[in-house]
Scaffold this active site. Sequence first.
Site, PDB file in Angstrom:
ATOM      1  N   TYR A  24       0.985  -1.070   0.031  1.00  0.00           N
ATOM      2  CA  TYR A  24      -0.010   0.140  -0.108  1.00  0.00           C
ATOM      3  C   TYR A  24       1.052   1.132  -0.144  1.00  0.00           C
ATOM      4  O   TYR A  24       1.851   1.576   1.035  1.00  0.00           O
ATOM      5  CB  TYR A  24      -0.761   0.045   1.340  1.00  0.00           C
ATOM      6  CG  TYR A  24      -1.565   1.145   1.470  1.00  0.00           C
ATOM      7  CD1 TYR A  24      -2.801   1.636   0.627  1.00  0.00           C
ATOM      8  CD2 TYR A  24      -1.606   1.979   2.547  1.00  0.00           C
ATOM      9  CE1 TYR A  24      -3.659   2.339   0.337  1.00  0.00           C
ATOM     10  CE2 TYR A  24      -2.439   3.178   2.679  1.00  0.00           C
ATOM     11  CZ  TYR A  24      -3.265   3.483   1.653  1.00  0.00           C
ATOM     12  OH  TYR A  24      -4.243   4.540   2.023  1.00  0.00           O
ATOM     13  N   ASP A  37      -0.814  -7.329   5.799  1.00  0.00           N
ATOM     14  CA  ASP A  37      -1.952  -6.361   5.438  1.00  0.00           C
ATOM     15  C   ASP A  37      -2.771  -7.095   4.660  1.00  0.00           C
ATOM     16  O   ASP A  37      -2.598  -7.560   3.691  1.00  0.00           O
ATOM     17  CB  ASP A  37      -1.511  -5.075   4.667  1.00  0.00           C
ATOM     18  CG  ASP A  37      -2.518  -4.044   4.156  1.00  0.00           C
ATOM     19  OD1 ASP A  37      -3.763  -4.603   4.248  1.00  0.00           O
ATOM     20  OD2 ASP A  37      -2.354  -3.097   3.970  1.00  0.00           O
TER      21      ASP A  37
HETATM   22  C1  LIG Z   1      -6.578   1.868   2.494  1.00  0.00           C
HETATM   23  C2  LIG Z   1      -5.468   0.891   2.721  1.00  0.00           C
HETATM   24  C3  LIG Z   1      -4.714   1.307   3.861  1.00  0.00           C
HETATM   25  C4  LIG Z   1      -4.734   2.216   4.839  1.00  0.00           C
HETATM   26  O1  LIG Z   1      -5.727   2.352   5.691  1.00  0.00           O
HETATM   27  P1  LIG Z   1      -6.475   3.694   6.054  1.00  0.00           P
HETATM   28  O2  LIG Z   1      -7.786   3.120   6.876  1.00  0.00           O
HETATM   29  O3  LIG Z   1      -6.828   4.310   4.866  1.00  0.00           O
HETATM   30  O4  LIG Z   1      -5.634   4.397   7.149  1.00  0.00           O
HETATM   31  C5  LIG Z   1      -3.751   0.128   4.257  1.00  0.00           C
HETATM   32  N1  LIG Z   1      -3.576  -1.160   3.379  1.00  0.00           N
HETATM   33  C6  LIG Z   1      -4.175  -1.177   2.178  1.00  0.00           C
HETATM   34  C7  LIG Z   1      -4.114  -2.251   1.366  1.00  0.00           C
HETATM   35  C8  LIG Z   1      -5.430  -0.169   1.805  1.00  0.00           C
HETATM   36  O5  LIG Z   1      -5.967  -0.222   0.846  1.00  0.00           O
END
Ligand SMILES: *Cc1c(COP(=O)(O)O)cnc(C)c1O
Length: 394
Positions: free
Chosen positions: A113, A184
Amino acid sequence: MTADHDDPFDVARLVVAHDEANAYDAVVPPIAQTSLFTFSSYAEMEETYRGLKVRPTYTRGLNPTVRMFEEKLAELEVAEDALGFASGMAAISSTVMTFTKPGDRIVCVRHVYPDAYRLFETLLKRWNVAVTYVDGRDEAEVEAALPGAALFYMESPTSWTMEAHDVGALAALARRHGVLTAIDNSWATPIFQRPLTLGVDLVLHSASKYLGGHSDVVAGVVAGSKALIGEIRRTAYPYLGGKLSPFDAWLLIRGLRTLPLRMKAHEASALEIARRLAAHDAVVSVAHPGLGNALPTGLEGTSGLFSFTVRDDVDVPTLADALSLFKLGVSWGGHESLVVPAEVVRKQAAGPNSAIDFGVDARMIRLHVGLEGTDALWRDLDAAIDAASNKSRA
Ligand SMILES: *Cc1c(COP(=O)(O)O)cnc(C)c1O
């Protein structure tokens, strides 16, 4: 108390009927929208502060509605514990900062990200934490980078390029080298991928995406063992202070109720649109883990977010402006379909991040396929590609 029990608006009657334990038998839990919690006595306050009694005192530390969301998410991710945050980035930064110190090195899969990448390239660099980027599909490259690292940071599939990894195999490599792992999992959600069952130590989410699911919350969460989550809860969580609000936790609990249904709908519709795009002669390639190769072990389904690259003679601004069901907008995971041309976000102007190119082809276009009808979405996309091809021919 002499309340008139025939009067439905008599407040005294409500108090008599109140059942603390089951909160009026409400099918949806009430929100503990409060900053602090009072004590009935000095003794109770002292017991709580000495850690002999666990109960909320202040919402930056513990709030019952936030806790309810954390427990549900822990159950979905097959985790012992979870911790909610004000955003996905708060969850990511607090987790990474809890488990690194100056002089450490992180190994990170490429194409994470973009704001996680920018965190590593700005703040963490300033703190003297180095990062080695690796192709997560290349296990030899990953293994060569692991010795001596403090943390292996993963994301699968990756942002934009959608590179999908064998998460279990990568986690096993990290374990062999004694390296803590975090992933993630916002894209797959626990419906399609449960990284802790594949051997990963910590799983992170932007709950702003599918967990919330209605584009009305920005939130994050991390799940893992009691020991690891406890470490974050005692250090980065209270002092960096990126706590999740009770109302947002309540919206997330609402979102989780339909998560399996929404994910199956996003999966079916996005796969169909990806297949039609792959067959379109104006499209050079489609980055969707469900096309072509089999899904890696552990990934049991695909979601609504993927990218495609158009031919040089397709005018991307015309394509974007010709769409009507797909709205131009970042983020994803809600009911609505969205489009982001890579060229726009690559040109992000303000601030220290402008020089950081996150390595995505300028002719790439990212789609989030929402919950609208698949055929209507395809007609919208097909007509827009047509308009954009005609314009460049004219
Ligand atoms: C949007 C996103 C984030 C960050 O999240 P926020 O809630 O906007 O801080 C992290 N990882 C991925 C894959 C995302 O799409």
